[in-house]
Design a protein around this motif. Structure first.
Motif, PDB file in Angstrom:
ATOM      1  N   VAL A 115       0.849  -1.194   0.000  1.00 30.54           N
ATOM      2  CA  VAL A 115       0.000   0.000   0.000  1.00 30.54           C
ATOM      3  C   VAL A 115       0.886   1.245   0.000  1.00 30.54           C
ATOM      4  O   VAL A 115       1.850   1.331   0.762  1.00 30.54           O
ATOM      5  N   VAL A 116       0.558   2.186  -0.866  1.00 26.23           N
ATOM      6  CA  VAL A 116       1.260   3.461  -0.953  1.00 26.23           C
ATOM      7  C   VAL A 116       0.222   4.571  -0.994  1.00 26.23           C
ATOM      8  O   VAL A 116      -0.795   4.443  -1.690  1.00 26.23           O
ATOM      9  N   ARG A 117       0.460   5.628  -0.236  1.00 32.82           N
ATOM     10  CA  ARG A 117      -0.410   6.808  -0.324  1.00 32.82           C
ATOM     11  C   ARG A 117       0.214   7.817  -1.268  1.00 32.82           C
ATOM     12  O   ARG A 117       1.433   8.009  -1.287  1.00 32.82           O
ATOM     13  N   ALA A 118      -0.618   8.474  -2.045  1.00 35.63           N
ATOM     14  CA  ALA A 118      -0.146   9.503  -2.967  1.00 35.63           C
ATOM     15  C   ALA A 118      -1.033  10.733  -2.834  1.00 35.63           C
ATOM     16  O   ALA A 118      -2.247  10.617  -2.640  1.00 35.63           O
ATOM     17  N   MET A 119      -0.421  11.883  -2.919  1.00 40.11           N
ATOM     18  CA  MET A 119      -1.178  13.134  -2.879  1.00 40.11           C
ATOM     19  C   MET A 119      -0.798  13.969  -4.099  1.00 40.11           C
ATOM     20  O   MET A 119       0.143  14.757  -4.079  1.00 40.11           O
ATOM     21  N   PRO A 120      -1.497  13.748  -5.223  1.00 43.12           N
ATOM     22  CA  PRO A 120      -1.236  14.529  -6.438  1.00 43.12           C
ATOM     23  C   PRO A 120      -2.021  15.835  -6.415  1.00 43.12           C
ATOM     24  O   PRO A 120      -2.775  16.104  -5.476  1.00 43.12           O
ATOM     25  N   GLU A 163       3.862  10.542   7.831  1.00 37.58           N
ATOM     26  CA  GLU A 163       3.411  11.601   8.743  1.00 37.58           C
ATOM     27  C   GLU A 163       3.436  12.986   8.089  1.00 37.58           C
ATOM     28  O   GLU A 163       2.863  13.937   8.632  1.00 37.58           O
ATOM     29  N   GLN A 164       4.057  13.113   6.907  1.00 36.86           N
ATOM     30  CA  GLN A 164       4.076  14.397   6.208  1.00 36.86           C
ATOM     31  C   GLN A 164       3.080  14.460   5.053  1.00 36.86           C
ATOM     32  O   GLN A 164       2.933  15.515   4.438  1.00 36.86           O
ATOM     33  N   ILE A 165       2.391  13.378   4.776  1.00 33.53           N
ATOM     34  CA  ILE A 165       1.551  13.361   3.581  1.00 33.53           C
ATOM     35  C   ILE A 165       0.376  14.326   3.697  1.00 33.53           C
ATOM     36  O   ILE A 165      -0.053  14.945   2.706  1.00 33.53           O
ATOM     37  N   ASN A 166      -0.155  14.534   4.903  1.00 27.89           N
ATOM     38  CA  ASN A 166      -1.231  15.513   5.061  1.00 27.89           C
ATOM     39  C   ASN A 166      -0.723  16.926   4.810  1.00 27.89           C
ATOM     40  O   ASN A 166      -1.453  17.785   4.290  1.00 27.89           O
ATOM     41  N   ALA A 167       0.531  17.180   5.177  1.00 29.38           N
ATOM     42  CA  ALA A 167       1.123  18.493   4.915  1.00 29.38           C
ATOM     43  C   ALA A 167       1.337  18.698   3.421  1.00 29.38           C
ATOM     44  O   ALA A 167       1.161  19.808   2.902  1.00 29.38           O
ATOM     45  N   VAL A 168       1.702  17.630   2.706  1.00 31.76           N
ATOM     46  CA  VAL A 168       1.802  17.717   1.250  1.00 31.76           C
ATOM     47  C   VAL A 168       0.444  18.102   0.672  1.00 31.76           C
ATOM     48  O   VAL A 168       0.343  18.953  -0.221  1.00 31.76           O
ATOM     49  N   GLY A 169      -0.606  17.491   1.209  1.00 27.55           N
ATOM     50  CA  GLY A 169      -1.956  17.820   0.745  1.00 27.55           C
ATOM     51  C   GLY A 169      -2.295  19.283   0.956  1.00 27.55           C
ATOM     52  O   GLY A 169      -2.926  19.916   0.108  1.00 27.55           O
ATOM     53  N   ALA A 170      -1.861  19.828   2.100  1.00 30.07           N
ATOM     54  CA  ALA A 170      -2.151  21.231   2.401  1.00 30.07           C
ATOM     55  C   ALA A 170      -1.405  22.178   1.464  1.00 30.07           C
ATOM     56  O   ALA A 170      -1.960  23.167   0.981  1.00 30.07           O
TER      57      ALA A 170
END
Length: 269
Positions: A115-120, A163-170
């Motif tokens: 599983v990988v999360r991505a924020m494009p 833990e930084q993926i939500n910040a990438v989203g922002a």
């Protein structure tokens, strides 16, 4: 690709570019038959509607090495659970949903599925996106590299800890909306100065486009580019001073913090 909403649609558009070298056709599912019908006759996409075919998602992922979950955040875990036993051993499942952890997805999938999360972001539509990706506990370096290569077809990629993926989203996921809001407000201010709507749009849009292209082509730091325009005691210095008095730094901190909090709320719901 299960779901082709705003983000999923951006990725799909980029992947369908003629210069992108991937195995085709791309198997896509949509909710409605009307959405699936948009791909009728396409040689590079096969589409099915889940409203008409309850097994569409399971059939789409059969034999796939990489599956992108493009459904709404609150449907991610249920969709992963639905396709779990139809996934090929060693498949990679990529979620582009805000607020859903890899652990929550891994919990409903069989062992051996990564599983990988991505924020494009939506500029992926034109190959100018930026995507943050984060590996879950089950994804190894080779699998993360494959996901990186996938998203490089629609722009640049930054690998981050989860833990930084939500910040990438922002910053970048929601970032286009922030840029467009800035443009909206500049156009409205230009109209208040007496320009008609068409003239205001032309002045602002071309100024923004030209400024971004100048930053891209010169490679200069934006602060230096700003200083290049700002003569001492000149007109630009006065307007920049007013904007800086508005505490833009604090405003962006608050905006990004609110964005991240919402991602965390979604994760906890």
């Amino acid at each position: 690709m299960l779901g082709v909403g705003s983000m999923g649609g951006a990725i799909l558009t980029g992947l369908r570019a003629p210069e992108v070298q991937i195995v085709r056709p791309i198997a896509v599912t949509t909710k409605s038959a009307a959405s699936a019908a948009k791909f009728a006759g396409a040689a590079d996409v096969t589409a099915a509607a889940t409203d008409d075919d309850a097994a569409a998602n399971r059939r789409a992922v059969a034999g796939a090495g990489l599956v992108v979950l493009g459904v709404k955040p609150w449907l991610i875990v249920d969709t992963a659970r639905e396709i779990a036993d139809a996934l090929a051993p060693g498949a990679i499942v990529v979620s582009v949903a805000a607020g859903v952890s890899t652990a929550a997805i891994e919990a409903v999938l069989p062992a051996g599925v990564a599983v990988v999360r991505a924020m494009p972001n939506t500029p992926s539509h034109i190959g100018l996106g930026v995507t943050g990706i984060a590996a879950g506990a089950t994804a190894d370096d080779a699998q993360l590299e494959l996901v990186r290569r996938l998203f490089e077809t629609v722009g640049s990629v930054l690998v981050v800890p989860e833990e930084q993926i939500n910040a990438v989203g922002a910053v970048s996921g929601s970032g286009p909306a922030h840029v467009f809001l800035f443009v909206e407000e500049m156009i409205a201010a230009a109209e208040r100065l007496g320009f008609d709507a068409a003239a205001a749009r032309e002045l602002v849009r071309q100024t923004v486009l030209g400024s971004i292209e100048l930053m891209r082509t010169t490679g200069e730091d934006p602060a230096q580019l700003r200083r290049n325009v700002t003569s001492p005691n000149g007109t630009t210095e006065r307007s920049v001073a007013v904007l800086q008095e508005g505490a833009w730094g604090e405003l962006f901190d608050r905006a990004f913090a609110a964005n991240i909090r919402r991602s965390e709320e979604l994760q906890g719901s």
